[in-house]
Design a protein around this motif. Structure first.
Motif, PDB file in Angstrom:
ATOM      1  N   LEU A  60      60.105  46.037  12.740  1.00 18.91           N
ATOM      2  CA  LEU A  60      59.009  46.075  11.531  1.00 18.91           C
ATOM      3  C   LEU A  60      58.390  44.621  11.102  1.00 18.91           C
ATOM      4  O   LEU A  60      57.340  44.497  10.844  1.00 18.91           O
ATOM      5  CB  LEU A  60      60.185  46.510  10.413  1.00 18.91           C
ATOM      6  N   THR A  63      55.229  44.446  13.192  1.00 20.33           N
ATOM      7  CA  THR A  63      54.319  45.155  12.594  1.00 20.33           C
ATOM      8  C   THR A  63      53.560  44.710  11.646  1.00 20.33           C
ATOM      9  O   THR A  63      52.401  44.991  11.348  1.00 20.33           O
ATOM     10  CB  THR A  63      54.616  46.574  12.053  1.00 20.33           C
ATOM     11  N   THR A  64      54.183  43.565  11.051  1.00 24.14           N
ATOM     12  CA  THR A  64      53.415  42.897   9.763  1.00 24.14           C
ATOM     13  C   THR A  64      52.667  41.821  10.474  1.00 24.14           C
ATOM     14  O   THR A  64      51.869  40.992   9.471  1.00 24.14           O
ATOM     15  CB  THR A  64      54.466  42.171   8.945  1.00 24.14           C
ATOM     16  N   HIS A  97      65.831  55.917  11.490  1.00 20.20           N
ATOM     17  CA  HIS A  97      65.077  54.450  10.942  1.00 20.20           C
ATOM     18  C   HIS A  97      64.631  53.690  12.204  1.00 20.20           C
ATOM     19  O   HIS A  97      63.446  53.427  12.116  1.00 20.20           O
ATOM     20  CB  HIS A  97      66.063  53.811  10.020  1.00 20.20           C
ATOM     21  N   ALA A 101      60.653  53.146  13.253  1.00 21.87           N
ATOM     22  CA  ALA A 101      60.183  51.742  13.182  1.00 21.87           C
ATOM     23  C   ALA A 101      59.242  51.777  14.492  1.00 21.87           C
ATOM     24  O   ALA A 101      58.075  51.217  14.305  1.00 21.87           O
ATOM     25  CB  ALA A 101      61.443  50.872  13.190  1.00 21.87           C
ATOM     26  N   ARG A 104      55.864  53.214  13.502  1.00 19.55           N
ATOM     27  CA  ARG A 104      55.449  52.503  12.515  1.00 19.55           C
ATOM     28  C   ARG A 104      54.478  51.303  13.314  1.00 19.55           C
ATOM     29  O   ARG A 104      53.472  50.908  13.066  1.00 19.55           O
ATOM     30  CB  ARG A 104      56.144  51.763  11.482  1.00 19.55           C
TER      31      ARG A 104
END
Length: 240
Positions: A60, A63-64, A97, A101, A104
């Motif tokens: 995650l 992904t930012t 989760h 992720a 995502r």
């Protein structure tokens, strides 16, 4: 191949991938212009709640970032760690989760590629290798959604009956050749060739759809899935 050999063949321009507690993190350079993020499970580690959350958190964080660097997930694991502690802390939810992720990351523009170089089984296999946008493997890898003894306990069928069914039905059976026949594995890479070239070739292919159902049809391991998926899509659009 061992992780060190795999990483050297994947990233001739160098890498900074490290291992801690059976988890791999870092990045490598396919060439001076192309960086690939790397996560993974090594040494037949059985991932539990802690490992799933650590990997998901790392993914995650990727992904930012604004850059669309590919994400490579190296996999050599056991099944999920089914300890009392992990089950009570929500093992299934944390594995879900982790899978989300990876989804995502795909939605954020990062191609996710699983590279199965050892074993993996059950929920650990589903939430890691199979959850990637593409899955490739090296010869000698041994994937299984469920081994036959476990399947015998669940279905109450004898092991002999299950072995007979597995011999003629790839979707029913463990092992690299069977998972390849079903379309779950896109390619089996050649370890005698530079892995960097094979990764570059995979990244150069533009994907219009998932492809796995079509491969299962072409390879004869899952002959109904593509037609059923098309029919479900047609009915959904007709009633949308």
């Amino acid at each position: 191949m061992q992780p060190a050999d795999i990483l050297s063949s994947l990233f001739p321009a160098g890498h900074d991938v490290t291992e801690a507690g059976g988890l791999l993190t870092g990045s490598g350079r396919l060439d001076p212009q192309t960086t690939v993020d790397v996560v993974g499970i090594s040494g037949k580690t059985y991932p539990g709640v802690d490992e799933a959350l650590a990997l998901a958190g790392h993914i995650l964080s990727i992904t930012t970032r604004p850059d669309p660097a590919p994400l490579l997930f190296l996999v050599d694991s056991g099944s999920q760690r089914m300890s009392r502690r992990d089950e009570l802390m929500g093992l299934s939810e944390t594995l879900a989760h982790l899978a989300k992720a990876l989804w995502r990351a795909e939605q954020a523009g990062h191609r996710t590629i699983g590279l199965l170089y050892g074993g993996s089984a059950a929920g650990a296999f589903i939430a890691t290798a199979l959850a990637c946008g593409s899955l490739v493997a090296l010869p000698g890898a041994w994937p299984e959604v469920m081994d036959l003894p476990s399947m015998a306990r669940v279905t109450k069928l004898s092991l002999d009956v299950l072995k007979e069914k597995a011999a003629g039905t790839p979707v029913f059976a463990p092992g690299l050749d069977n998972l390849f026949a079903t379309g779950a594995i896109a390619e089996i890479w050649d370890p005698a060739r530079p892995l960097c070239d094979q990764l570059k070739a995979l990244l150069a292919v533009t994907r219009d759809d998932d492809g796995r159902a079509g491969w299962g049809l072409e390879r004869g391991g899952r002959v109904k899935a593509a037609a059923i998926a098309r029919e479900v899509q047609r009915l959904a659009l007709a009633h949308g």
